[in-house]
Structure formats: structure tokens, C-alpha cells
Design a protein around this motif. Structure first.
Motif, short mmCIF file in Angstrom:
data_model
loop_
_atom_site.label_atom_id
_atom_site.label_comp_id
_atom_site.label_asym_id
_atom_site.label_seq_id
_atom_site.Cartn_x
_atom_site.Cartn_y
_atom_site.Cartn_z
N PRO A 1 77.79 22.55 35.56
CA PRO A 1 76.45 23.15 35.53
C PRO A 1 75.32 22.16 35.28
O PRO A 1 74.15 22.51 35.36
N TYR B 1 67.67 20.76 36.35
CA TYR B 1 66.61 21.12 37.29
C TYR B 1 65.81 22.31 36.78
O TYR B 1 64.58 22.33 36.84
N LEU B 2 66.50 23.30 36.22
CA LEU B 2 65.82 24.48 35.69
C LEU B 2 64.96 24.14 34.47
O LEU B 2 63.86 24.67 34.30
N ILE C 1 66.41 32.85 38.10
CA ILE C 1 67.41 31.87 38.50
C ILE C 1 68.42 32.52 39.44
O ILE C 1 68.49 33.75 39.53
N GLU C 2 69.20 31.70 40.12
CA GLU C 2 70.13 32.22 41.13
C GLU C 2 71.19 33.10 40.49
O GLU C 2 71.67 32.84 39.38
N LYS D 1 73.60 19.40 36.57
CA LYS D 1 72.44 19.09 37.40
C LYS D 1 71.56 20.31 37.63
O LYS D 1 70.33 20.22 37.63
N ARG D 2 72.20 21.47 37.79
CA ARG D 2 71.42 22.69 38.05
C ARG D 2 70.64 23.11 36.81
O ARG D 2 69.49 23.55 36.92
N ILE D 3 71.26 22.98 35.64
CA ILE D 3 70.54 23.34 34.42
C ILE D 3 69.40 22.36 34.15
O ILE D 3 68.31 22.76 33.75
N PHE E 1 74.55 32.24 38.53
CA PHE E 1 74.59 31.80 37.14
C PHE E 1 75.18 32.88 36.24
O PHE E 1 75.66 32.60 35.15
#
Length: 214
Positions: A112, A118-119, A205-206, A114-116, A209
Motif C-alpha cells: 500500500p 500519494y493520498l 479514494i478508490e 506508494k498509493r498511501i 482500498f
């Protein structure tokens, strides 16, 4: 990356599996887990038994707001632990700027990090308190039931929280007052309280998740 869990003994094994799934799938070596628990010593026994090599990154705190009367838990399938996450800012160290809350029964299937990250950058730039999955299928019903302005309603099972901003804008007494005001209207416990406070001002968010899978 910082992760938050709030639970009692009913979800010890679920939380163990959830934490383990993040550790095993994460490519980020700088992990920290913060646990708010009703009886920390019992959860620590489980951590020491199954995740002893990671015990130094798992910090367990005892929930101590015992005098509060939590609404709508008598006869429900949830306990007062569902409200623990309303008080997280009292336990997390001041140097933690962002934290991701995760329900104990959620399993991580891929890294998780890189996605977190980014958020968190979006949360900081856009000044959102949190990011969560929009769960507005019953938007109008929730809006009318809770007296919200927005029809947007998020699922609190996974929340990426801008803790730096949260500390400046949300105080514990606001949460307690809101909980008391909503007492008879509450259907989804602390999730309702959080949605009334945020009132649609969250980063969507998508859905992957926080989603059910067959």
C-alpha cells in the motif's frame, strides 16, 4: 507508514491477521502500528507469540475514556470498541502527521505504500482532514437522518487521516458533544459521528482500498 487499529478482545485474531498482511505485503520498511485496545496486555501476548520479530514497531495503548456512555451498543453486534477511533488523537505521538486507520477485519493484498503516500500528498495540498471510500448509495437517507448538508457519506473502515490538520481542527469535546446530540439518530455508530463532523468534505479514494470480495 503509520497504521492505526482500535479494538477489544473480540477482534484480536482478526487484527493480528490484518497487521501481518500489511507487513508481508509492504515494500516500505518504515512501518509503525498504533493499537488502541481495551486490554492491551492480552493483545501483547498474541503479538509476542505470533509477530515477536515485529513487536518493536507495534505500539499498544489502553483506551481510558471509560466514563463515557456510548450510544446504541446495547444488544448490537458491536461493542464500545467501535467508538475507540473517535479518540485516536489522544494516543498517537505528536510527530505523526499522517496515519491510516484500518478495521481489524481488513486484509491487505498488495503493497500500500506508494498509493498511501500519494493520498497523503493530496490531503496536505488540498487541506482535507481525511480520505475514505464514498459509500453514498443511501446518501439522501443518511443526509436526512443525520441532518447533514452533504449527501456524501464515507465508510470509515479505512481512512487515510491528515493528523496534523485534525489536531488543529477537531477537539475531543466536539466528538463527545456530537455523539450525545446524535444519540437517537445513530445507526452506524462512530461512522455516523465522523460523517456529521466532516459533512462531505473528504477526499474520495478508490473503492479497492475498502471493499468486500467473494
Amino acid at each position: 507508514m503509520n497504521f492505526l487499529y482500535c479494538l477489544d478482545n473480540n477482534f484480536n485474531l482478526q487484527a493480528l491477521n490484518s497487521i501481518n498482511s500489511i507487513i508481508r505485503n509492504s515494500e516500505d520498511e518504515d512501518l509503525k502500528f498504533y493499537i488502541i485496545h481495551e486490554t492491551p496486555e492480552k493483545f501483547k501476548i498474541i503479538i509476542d507469540k505470533y509477530l515477536s520479530s515485529f513487536s518493536d514497531i507495534i505500539h499498544i495503548y489502553k483506551f481510558d475514556f471509560e466514563a463515557i456512555n456510548f450510544p446504541k451498543i446495547s444488544g448490537a453486534h458491536v461493542s464500545k470498541a467501535t467508538y475507540f477511533r473517535l479518540f485516536f488523537q489522544e494516543y498517537i505521538p505528536e510527530n505523526v502527521d499522517f496515519i491510516t486507520y484500518i478495521d481489524s477485519d481488513i486484509i491487505c493484498l498488495s503493497s500500500p505504500g506508494k498509493r498511501i503516500k500519494y493520498l497523503t500528498e493530496i490531503l496536505e495540498n488540498k487541506k482535507y482532514l481525511l480520505g475514505a471510500v464514498n459509500d453514498s448509495d443511501e446518501g439522501n437517507q443518511n443526509k436526512d437522518r443525520l441532518g447533514m448538508v452533504s449527501e456524501k457519506y464515507f465508510n470509515a473502515g479505512v481512512m487515510v487521516i491528515n493528523l496534523k490538520l485534525w489536531r488543529n481542527k477537531i477537539e475531543i469535546h466536539q466528538l463527545i458533544t456530537s455523539m450525545k446530540t446524535l444519540k437517537d439518530k445513530i445507526l452506524w455508530w462512530d461512522q455516523d459521528v465522523l460523517n456529521v463532523l466532516i459533512d462531505g468534505e473528504f477526499l474520495e479514494i478508490e473503492k479497492d482500498f475498502n471493499m468486500k470480495v467473494s
